[in-house]
Design a protein around this motif. Structure first.
Motif, PDB file in Angstrom:
ATOM      1  N   PRO A 102      -4.208  -1.800 -10.650  1.00  0.00           N
ATOM      2  CA  PRO A 102      -3.546  -0.660 -10.003  1.00  0.00           C
ATOM      3  C   PRO A 102      -2.031  -0.778  -9.971  1.00  0.00           C
ATOM      4  CG  PRO A 102      -4.575  -2.078  -8.365  1.00  0.00           C
ATOM      5  CD  PRO A 102      -5.008  -2.586  -9.688  1.00  0.00           C
ATOM      6  N   ILE A 103      -1.493  -1.971  -9.806  1.00  0.00           N
ATOM      7  CA  ILE A 103      -0.049  -2.119  -9.633  1.00  0.00           C
ATOM      8  C   ILE A 103       0.680  -1.921 -10.959  1.00  0.00           C
ATOM      9  CG2 ILE A 103       1.779  -3.716  -8.953  1.00  0.00           C
ATOM     10  CD1 ILE A 103      -0.165  -4.926  -6.940  1.00  0.00           C
ATOM     11  N   SER A 104       0.254  -2.644 -12.001  1.00  0.00           N
ATOM     12  CA  SER A 104       0.926  -2.511 -13.296  1.00  0.00           C
ATOM     13  C   SER A 104       0.743  -1.115 -13.871  1.00  0.00           C
ATOM     14  CB  SER A 104       0.393  -3.562 -14.271  1.00  0.00           C
ATOM     15  OG  SER A 104      -1.014  -3.467 -14.397  1.00  0.00           O
ATOM     16  N   SER A 105      -0.426  -0.507 -13.667  1.00  0.00           N
ATOM     17  CA  SER A 105      -0.647   0.852 -14.174  1.00  0.00           C
ATOM     18  C   SER A 105       0.214   1.862 -13.422  1.00  0.00           C
ATOM     19  CB  SER A 105      -2.125   1.234 -14.059  1.00  0.00           C
ATOM     20  OG  SER A 105      -2.543   1.255 -12.706  1.00  0.00           O
ATOM     21  N   ALA A 106       0.461   1.625 -12.141  1.00  0.00           N
ATOM     22  CA  ALA A 106       1.329   2.522 -11.376  1.00  0.00           C
ATOM     23  C   ALA A 106       2.758   2.457 -11.894  1.00  0.00           C
ATOM     24  CB  ALA A 106       1.282   2.152  -9.894  1.00  0.00           C
ATOM     25  N   PHE A 107       3.225   1.256 -12.240  1.00  0.00           N
ATOM     26  CA  PHE A 107       4.561   1.127 -12.823  1.00  0.00           C
ATOM     27  C   PHE A 107       4.631   1.823 -14.184  1.00  0.00           C
ATOM     28  CE2 PHE A 107       5.241  -2.816 -10.109  1.00  0.00           C
ATOM     29  CZ  PHE A 107       6.143  -2.184  -9.280  1.00  0.00           C
ATOM     30  N   SER A 143       0.828  -1.209   0.000  1.00  0.00           N
ATOM     31  CA  SER A 143       0.000   0.000   0.000  1.00  0.00           C
ATOM     32  C   SER A 143       0.858   1.254   0.000  1.00  0.00           C
ATOM     33  CB  SER A 143      -0.929   0.004   1.219  1.00  0.00           C
ATOM     34  OG  SER A 143      -1.817  -1.079   1.187  1.00  0.00           O
ATOM     35  N   VAL A 144       1.898   1.271   0.846  1.00  0.00           N
ATOM     36  CA  VAL A 144       2.786   2.442   0.912  1.00  0.00           C
ATOM     37  C   VAL A 144       3.408   2.720  -0.454  1.00  0.00           C
ATOM     38  CG1 VAL A 144       4.964   3.287   1.859  1.00  0.00           C
ATOM     39  CG2 VAL A 144       3.276   2.258   3.370  1.00  0.00           C
ATOM     40  N   VAL A 145       3.878   1.678  -1.116  1.00  0.00           N
ATOM     41  CA  VAL A 145       4.596   1.845  -2.384  1.00  0.00           C
ATOM     42  C   VAL A 145       3.657   2.279  -3.503  1.00  0.00           C
ATOM     43  CG1 VAL A 145       5.837   0.595  -4.179  1.00  0.00           C
ATOM     44  CG2 VAL A 145       6.475   0.297  -1.789  1.00  0.00           C
ATOM     45  N   ILE A 146       2.531   1.591  -3.665  1.00  0.00           N
ATOM     46  CA  ILE A 146       1.651   1.866  -4.805  1.00  0.00           C
ATOM     47  C   ILE A 146       1.035   3.258  -4.699  1.00  0.00           C
ATOM     48  CG2 ILE A 146      -0.406   1.093  -6.046  1.00  0.00           C
ATOM     49  CD1 ILE A 146       2.121  -0.650  -6.332  1.00  0.00           C
ATOM     50  N   VAL A 147       0.617   3.645  -3.499  1.00  0.00           N
ATOM     51  CA  VAL A 147       0.049   4.988  -3.341  1.00  0.00           C
ATOM     52  C   VAL A 147       1.128   6.048  -3.512  1.00  0.00           C
ATOM     53  CG1 VAL A 147      -1.119   6.543  -1.724  1.00  0.00           C
ATOM     54  CG2 VAL A 147      -1.825   4.178  -1.883  1.00  0.00           C
ATOM     55  N   GLY A 148       2.368   5.706  -3.208  1.00  0.00           N
ATOM     56  CA  GLY A 148       3.445   6.668  -3.377  1.00  0.00           C
ATOM     57  C   GLY A 148       3.851   6.877  -4.817  1.00  0.00           C
TER      58      GLY A 148
END
Length: 645
Positions: free
Chosen positions: A312-317, A295-300
């Motif tokens: 959410p994870i792949s789109s954040a990358f 949670s800390v990493v993805i929201v950051g």
């Protein structure tokens, strides 16, 4: 005529009394005295194996999607705090489970604990609810694997033809061969043996955890390079306020469901008193840490409102210009697939052991209690549950029924917390023994009663001697008179009566506390009531809850708790406050579920009541049991052992 009517009335009253007692009859904790017939489960699991089972069951693919949905709609950057609060709430249940698992290390989990502490009818209710949970949960997880597997392979067209979902036009049903085949594979692994299946579970769970660690490390590196842009919101850490953060906690709480699967393997643990609490605690701790770090990493990486709710994870990358975002997508998808496979194994593992425990107690046919001589697992139960889950996964889209899974889990959590209160304040005074030991029971009871009468006669004779002795006032001592002797005997009788009185007070206050929780959570959950009714019901429920809790806190816990079950294991701290908080939280979550979910669950529970009345109640192993005081137990077993020798 009048005499005949009176006799019929007394007979009817006697039947009703007998029927009610059968609903609350309790079994004893399995111990060295209990010798089961037939083969036993193999004790091969260690704390590490239990942790792998718990983590694999708990961390499902939902975390790969849930992190985006919850952040966008409820919590914003405060999603990490929501996971922490939910983890602390789940920890309340883990403390209760840990004590009962170490005291009563047998198959059946919450069903087993409820049968020992509360009674047969509640145990059946929990067992029947858990059957629904494991069956629907396994089918739902299996149907979620094929889309993720297709995504991993680059699209559904890359799947073999026999694994692709297709629709039967005549029925309008979408069948999923991949889900059914995966369920059958997992069933075969579970039939091979507990050590073999736990080894596969450990490997799959390790791959899933490694995928999450990759997300944490790679995401943290990117966030450090970009300056943690997701948190640069000018103080808007709680964009949806405190209510939004708490609502997010209620949603992500279900991400911690699964640690109770550890207790399902209690009978296959090498050192249950140590390893069961350790496995439960390590499971929750690891899951909470991984959830919070992700949670800390993805929201950051990106602002919460820019997260893709589906990926959410792949789109954040990708949003951070990561050149190997496509490779990251494969890793994330692989983590989702392995997470679902581990959850599937963890969901199918406890159900055969639950059916086995219920069959041992006579509530289900003996077919389910058979244990394989070669693999030392309940193969018949495993195959039956696997086939049922495979059929459901093949034909039915059970996503609409997934809410029913939560009902079984939350009911189990609530009953386990109530069992802790009963165990501490009013543990069972009597234990059931088979009627075959009746002659030894009568012999020991007569012997102990004779010894008790002899002691009483001796005490009264000593009292007469003391009364007839001359006064010792010439030596400066207080004179001994009859009123003082009478007072001493009265105090002795009061000491014998006080424990029973305290137990009754405790039981009534536990019942009142549960009623107060029910009223309070109902008032907080039902939305269509007028404000005045909301406030009045809430105030009444809170008053009942607080008063009963204060009384429990002032009462001394029963001394018999020290010798109940297997001693020397984990003890739940802060009783009665911790179990009380657990009951309150889980009851609120239960009341917050939709009306449609409760209607479907009610139909299932009515079906269970009919099965219990028609079969379980009549075939229960406690039907002809003889209840004796705990103090008689060792004497009776010694007498029966000496007779056999």
């Amino acid at each position: 005529m009048i005499v005949s009517m009176q006799d019929k009335g007394e007979a009817l009253l006697s039947k009703c009394s007998k029927g009610f007692k059968s609903l609350v009859r309790r079994k004893q904790v399995d111990s060295v005295h209990v010798r089961r017939e037939g083969h036993q489960l193999a004790r091969k699991l260690t704390a590490l194996d239990l942790t792998a089972i718990g983590v694999g069951t708990t961390i499902g693919a939902g975390v790969y999607v849930l992190v985006g949905t919850v952040a966008r709609e409820h919590t914003g950057p405060a999603r990490t705090v929501s996971f922490l609060i939910a983890g602390l709430a789940a920890a309340l249940s883990t403390f209760c489970y840990a004590e009962l698992a170490s005291r009563c290390p047998s198959a059946g989990s919450a069903y087993h604990y409820a049968y020992i502490c509360i009674g047969e009818s509640v145990a059946w209710l929990i067992g029947w609810s858990l059957i629904l949970e494991y069956t629907i949960g396994g089918a739902a997880i299996a149907r979620g694997i094929s889309p993720n597997m297709a995504l991993f392979l680059g699209g559904e067209g890359n799947l073999p033809a026999f694994l692709v979902r297709h629709t039967i036009p005549q029925l309008g049903v979408v069948v999923d061969p991949c889900a059914a085949i995966l369920v059958l594979i997992v069933t075969f692994l579970l039939c091979a043996g507990i050590k073999e299946s736990s080894l596969v579970q450990t490997i799959v769970t390790t791959v899933n955890v490694c995928a999450m660690l990759f997300i944490i490390v790679a995401g943290g590196y990117l966030a450090c390079k970009t300056g943690w842009v997701g948190y640069e919101l000018h103080g808007r850490f709680f964009p949806f306020g405190l209510n939004g953060m708490l609502a997010g906690s209620a949603i992500v709480f279900f991400s911690y469901i699964g640690f109770d699967a550890v207790t399902g393997a209690a009978e296959e643990t090498k050192r249950p008193l140590r390893d069961l609490p350790l496995g439960i605690g390590m499971t929750l701790t690891l899951c909470c840490i991984l959830y919070m770090l992700v949670s800390v990493v993805i929201v950051g990486l990106v602002p919460y409102y820019a997260l893709n709710p589906d990926t959410p994870i792949s789109s954040a990358f990708s949003a951070n210009g990561m050149q190997w975002a496509a490779q990251a997508l494969y890793i994330v998808t692989a983590g989702a697939v392995t997470a679902l496979c581990a959850s599937l194994m963890g969901s199918l593992l406890p159900q055969p052991r639950l059916l086995m425990a219920m069959a041992r107690d006579g509530l289900l046919p003996a077919f389910f209690s058979d244990i394989s001589t070669r693999t030392q697992v309940p193969v018949k139960s495993t195959v039956t549950t696997g086939m049922l889950a495979a059929v459901l996964a093949f034909f039915m889209d059970v996503s609409e029924l997934s809410g029913m899974v939560s009902v079984g889990t939350l009911l189990a959590f609530t009953v386990v917390a109530i069992s802790i209160l009963i165990l501490r304040y009013s543990p069972p005074e009597e234990v059931p023994l088979p009627s075959s030991l009746q002659q030894f029971i009568d012999s020991v009871r007569k012997q102990l009663d004779d010894d008790s009468q002899s002691m009483e006669r001796k005490e009264f004779n000593d009292a007469d001697i003391v009364e007839q002795r001359p006064s010792q006032s010439e030596y400066g001592e207080a004179s001994i008179q009859y009123p003082l002797i009478e007072k001493q005997f009265c105090e002795g009788n009061q000491d014998k009566q006080n424990p029973r009185r305290r137990r009754n007070i405790a039981i009534w206050n536990i019942a009142l506390f549960c009623i107060g929780v029910l009223v309070l959570t109902s008032a907080a959950s039902v939305e269509y009531l007028p404000s005045l009714v909301h406030f009045s019901l809430g105030a009444v429920g809170a008053a009942i809850l607080l008063c009963s809790l204060v009384v429990l806190a002032c009462l001394n816990q029963d001394e018999a708790r020290h010798s109940f079950g297997h001693t020397g294991g984990f003890l739940c701290p802060f009783v009665p406050f911790l179990p009380a908080a657990c009951i309150l939280i889980n009851s609120y979550l239960l009341m917050s579920l939709g009306v449609g979910t409760w209607i479907r669950v009610s139909i299932w529970l009515i079906m269970g009541a009919l099965v219990y009345i028609s079969y379980g109640w009549r075939h229960s192993s406690l039907t002809n049991a003889v209840y004796v005081p705990m103090a008689y137990l060792d004497h009776i077993y010694r007498a029966s052992s000496s007779h056999q020798v």
